[in-house]
Design a protein around this motif. Structure first.
Motif, PDB file in Angstrom:
ATOM      1  N   ALA A  96       0.868  -1.100  -0.051  1.00  0.00           N
ATOM      2  CA  ALA A  96      -0.072  -0.090   0.133  1.00  0.00           C
ATOM      3  C   ALA A  96       0.965   1.215   0.068  1.00  0.00           C
ATOM      4  O   ALA A  96       0.516   2.362  -0.660  1.00  0.00           O
ATOM      5  CB  ALA A  96      -1.079  -0.050   1.334  1.00  0.00           C
ATOM      6  N   GLN A  97       2.055   1.223   0.754  1.00  0.00           N
ATOM      7  CA  GLN A  97       2.913   2.422   0.694  1.00  0.00           C
ATOM      8  C   GLN A  97       3.499   2.791  -0.673  1.00  0.00           C
ATOM      9  O   GLN A  97       3.694   3.814  -1.226  1.00  0.00           O
ATOM     10  CB  GLN A  97       4.039   2.362   1.765  1.00  0.00           C
ATOM     11  CG  GLN A  97       4.921   3.559   1.931  1.00  0.00           C
ATOM     12  CD  GLN A  97       5.593   3.534   2.956  1.00  0.00           C
ATOM     13  OE1 GLN A  97       6.861   3.370   2.928  1.00  0.00           O
ATOM     14  NE2 GLN A  97       5.205   3.628   4.386  1.00  0.00           N
ATOM     15  N   VAL A  98       4.103   1.355  -1.331  1.00  0.00           N
ATOM     16  CA  VAL A  98       4.584   1.830  -2.622  1.00  0.00           C
ATOM     17  C   VAL A  98       3.609   2.047  -3.490  1.00  0.00           C
ATOM     18  O   VAL A  98       3.788   3.112  -4.435  1.00  0.00           O
ATOM     19  CB  VAL A  98       5.167   0.228  -2.973  1.00  0.00           C
ATOM     20  CG1 VAL A  98       5.616   0.451  -4.398  1.00  0.00           C
ATOM     21  CG2 VAL A  98       6.124  -0.186  -2.210  1.00  0.00           C
ATOM     22  N   GLU A  99       2.298   1.676  -3.467  1.00  0.00           N
ATOM     23  CA  GLU A  99       1.109   2.276  -4.463  1.00  0.00           C
ATOM     24  C   GLU A  99       0.856   3.565  -4.136  1.00  0.00           C
ATOM     25  O   GLU A  99       0.667   4.457  -5.303  1.00  0.00           O
ATOM     26  CB  GLU A  99      -0.001   1.338  -4.077  1.00  0.00           C
ATOM     27  CG  GLU A  99       0.245  -0.023  -4.846  1.00  0.00           C
ATOM     28  CD  GLU A  99      -1.211  -0.999  -4.727  1.00  0.00           C
ATOM     29  OE1 GLU A  99      -1.697  -0.615  -3.652  1.00  0.00           O
ATOM     30  OE2 GLU A  99      -0.988  -1.978  -5.126  1.00  0.00           O
ATOM     31  N   ALA A 100       0.895   3.930  -2.821  1.00  0.00           N
ATOM     32  CA  ALA A 100       0.798   5.508  -2.510  1.00  0.00           C
ATOM     33  C   ALA A 100       1.639   6.471  -2.962  1.00  0.00           C
ATOM     34  O   ALA A 100       1.379   7.508  -3.601  1.00  0.00           O
ATOM     35  CB  ALA A 100       0.317   5.510  -0.979  1.00  0.00           C
ATOM     36  N   LEU A 101       2.870   6.152  -2.934  1.00  0.00           N
ATOM     37  CA  LEU A 101       4.053   6.875  -3.313  1.00  0.00           C
ATOM     38  C   LEU A 101       3.815   6.842  -4.817  1.00  0.00           C
ATOM     39  O   LEU A 101       4.192   7.831  -5.613  1.00  0.00           O
ATOM     40  CB  LEU A 101       5.313   6.297  -2.948  1.00  0.00           C
ATOM     41  CG  LEU A 101       5.628   6.594  -1.301  1.00  0.00           C
ATOM     42  CD1 LEU A 101       6.882   5.617  -0.963  1.00  0.00           C
ATOM     43  CD2 LEU A 101       6.111   7.940  -1.424  1.00  0.00           C
ATOM     44  N   SER A 102       3.713   5.773  -5.522  1.00  0.00           N
ATOM     45  CA  SER A 102       3.618   5.822  -6.967  1.00  0.00           C
ATOM     46  C   SER A 102       2.547   6.717  -7.378  1.00  0.00           C
ATOM     47  O   SER A 102       2.751   7.519  -8.509  1.00  0.00           O
ATOM     48  CB  SER A 102       3.236   4.250  -7.419  1.00  0.00           C
ATOM     49  OG  SER A 102       3.244   4.515  -8.848  1.00  0.00           O
ATOM     50  N   ARG A 103       1.303   6.743  -7.071  1.00  0.00           N
ATOM     51  CA  ARG A 103       0.373   7.693  -7.274  1.00  0.00           C
ATOM     52  C   ARG A 103       0.745   9.008  -6.987  1.00  0.00           C
ATOM     53  O   ARG A 103      -0.051  10.116  -7.761  1.00  0.00           O
ATOM     54  CB  ARG A 103      -0.910   7.394  -6.454  1.00  0.00           C
ATOM     55  CG  ARG A 103      -1.684   6.247  -6.712  1.00  0.00           C
ATOM     56  CD  ARG A 103      -3.060   6.215  -6.018  1.00  0.00           C
ATOM     57  NE  ARG A 103      -3.117   5.976  -4.613  1.00  0.00           N
ATOM     58  CZ  ARG A 103      -3.103   5.003  -3.829  1.00  0.00           C
ATOM     59  NH1 ARG A 103      -2.920   3.992  -4.366  1.00  0.00           N
ATOM     60  NH2 ARG A 103      -3.141   5.152  -2.508  1.00  0.00           N
ATOM     61  N   ARG A 104       1.634   9.433  -6.165  1.00  0.00           N
ATOM     62  CA  ARG A 104       2.038  10.813  -6.074  1.00  0.00           C
ATOM     63  C   ARG A 104       3.489  11.155  -6.803  1.00  0.00           C
ATOM     64  O   ARG A 104       3.814  12.318  -6.646  1.00  0.00           O
ATOM     65  CB  ARG A 104       2.472  10.823  -4.751  1.00  0.00           C
ATOM     66  CG  ARG A 104       1.166  11.303  -3.856  1.00  0.00           C
ATOM     67  CD  ARG A 104       1.525  10.865  -1.983  1.00  0.00           C
ATOM     68  NE  ARG A 104       0.364  11.269  -1.510  1.00  0.00           N
ATOM     69  CZ  ARG A 104      -0.802  10.561  -1.320  1.00  0.00           C
ATOM     70  NH1 ARG A 104      -0.782   9.575  -1.865  1.00  0.00           N
ATOM     71  NH2 ARG A 104      -1.801  11.029  -0.455  1.00  0.00           N
ATOM     72  N   GLY A 105       3.843  10.193  -7.899  1.00  0.00           N
ATOM     73  CA  GLY A 105       4.800  10.388  -8.827  1.00  0.00           C
ATOM     74  C   GLY A 105       6.068  10.016  -8.716  1.00  0.00           C
ATOM     75  O   GLY A 105       6.932  10.034  -9.442  1.00  0.00           O
ATOM     76  N   ALA A 106       6.299   9.051  -7.583  1.00  0.00           N
ATOM     77  CA  ALA A 106       7.223   8.191  -7.469  1.00  0.00           C
ATOM     78  C   ALA A 106       7.610   7.177  -8.569  1.00  0.00           C
ATOM     79  O   ALA A 106       6.453   6.445  -8.865  1.00  0.00           O
ATOM     80  CB  ALA A 106       7.471   7.413  -6.055  1.00  0.00           C
TER      81      ALA A 106
END
Length: 396
Positions: free
Chosen positions: A356-366
């Motif tokens: 979930a943390q990886v996906e959340a960061l990805s949604r913010r542009g990571a």
């Protein structure tokens, strides 16, 4: 440019494997395309859940794990690892589809600081910090540039990841550190400032009242150490902010330190071979926004190299997302920003929380993720990486 999802790894963990093509295939199956091997590293005490030769490992202090050219160096010379992987190891991993980043711990080196105390940091009282070479010292800068040029000269190294290019904070990296005072940003920051001869001379030439600042820092620290009780962490932050706003010399000194680190990274970037990239881990702070404590200006550093690699550790996803967005606002949008996470129980209760943390960061542009660290992780934690990367957009 070397890009893609990375995995940090120590050379002794690589040397545990007799089947290097199999290791490369297994890592690629997880979604890893970039191996970040420690090329210069400090000592420690490491628990290795799946280590072959030793489950608890004590690395050699301050050692370099790639061949160097002695003719490149002056007063300060690298300490060569007693146990070094053959260069064929890197060639095999490279030939089987893994890009190689040389993870280079630059100035956090107790062995060299002990050999060259005149080149190490000294606090306002004159106490030497051997664990931290001073980046304003000419011999230290020459060593750092030569070492990075040496490392990048190896044909299978496509990228250098610089860690600790600046001053180490007061609480970091010496054997059995002991203080019975509570952690507090006010005295801790002042204790981390270097007033060695090189810093005093360089800052004074730049127009900073370094002598007056050193006297005031001594006074502030002596007063704090004589108190009847500690301040709270919040009060320490407030006191530090007050000093930065009110003390022109302190503010100028902090900015001067940032310019020293930025110019050094720029010199390293220009010194390495043209087709090798340089990325910087700007801070050992829990929040990289506080990297100025070590002399790292996030915006300036991002322009002096090929991009930053920021560590976002901890279980609080909301806090880490806020840190990432703060960093992304500070670092220009056109500058690459890699993110390092720990897929481990110290940060996450289970795989779902990590994914979930990886996906959340990805949604913010990571886009480019890296993971710490192969040798420290259980096999199951390595599988978390596959679960997190599966289905993410391709790295930038």
């Amino acid at each position: 440019m070397t890009s893609g999802h990375g995995l940090y790894i120590y050379p002794w963990d690589i040397m545990d494997h007799d089947d290097l093509p199999g290791l490369a295939a297994g890592l690629k199956a997880l979604g890893i395309s970039r191996l970040c091997m420690a090329a210069a590293y400090h000592t420690g005490k490491f628990l290795r859940p799946h280590g072959r030769d030793a489950r608890v490992y004590f690395p050699q202090d301050g050692a370099v794990y790639l061949p160097t050219d002695p003719g490149r160096y002056g007063t300060i010379r690298p300490i060569m690892a007693q146990r070094m992987p053959p260069i064929d190891v890197l060639r095999t991993l490279h030939d089987h589809g893994l890009a190689i980043s040389a993870w280079t711990v630059l100035f956090h080196n107790t062995a060299l600081g002990t050999r060259h105390p005149q080149a190490a940091c000294h606090n306002a009282f004159g106490d030497c910090y051997p664990y931290s070479l001073c980046p304003s010292n000419a011999d230290v800068r020459a060593y750092g540039i030569a070492l990075c040029r040496d490392i990048a000269s190896h044909p299978y190294i496509g990228d250098i990841i610089l860690e600790t290019p600046g001053w180490q904070p007061f609480h970091h990296g010496f054997h059995h550190e002991m203080s019975l005072l509570s952690a507090n940003a006010w005295p801790d920051t002042l204790l981390g400032l270097c007033f060695c001869d090189a810093c005093m001379e360089g800052a004074t030439r730049a127009g900073v009242d370094a002598a007056g600042l050193r006297r005031r820092v001594r006074g502030h620290l002596s007063s704090y150490l004589a108190r009847q009780c500690d301040g709270t962490p919040a009060e320490g932050e407030d006191r530090l902010m007050h000093a930065i706003v009110q003390d022109d010399a302190l503010r100028d000194f902090l900015r001067w330190r940032c310019r020293q680190v930025t110019s050094l990274v720029r010199d390293i970037h220009e010194a390495v071979r043209a087709d090798a990239t340089v990325h910087v881990i700007p801070s050992v702070q829990a929040n990289p926004v506080r990297s100025w404590i070590e002399g790292s200006d996030l915006e300036a550093l991002s322009r002096a190299c090929d991009g930053l690699e920021v560590c976002l550790y901890g279980p609080d996803t909301q806090a880490l997302l806020a840190r990432f967005e703060d960093i992304r606002e500070i670092v220009p949008a056109d500058r690459p920003l890699r993110t390092v996470l720990r897929p481990a129980p110290c940060d996450f209760a289970d795989a779902g929380a990590f994914v979930a943390q990886v996906e959340a960061l990805s949604r913010r542009g990571a886009r480019d993720f890296a993971f710490y660290n192969f040798g420290h992780l259980r096999r199951e934690n390595l599988n978390w990486i596959y679960r997190a990367l599966d289905g993410l957009p391709a790295p930038a």
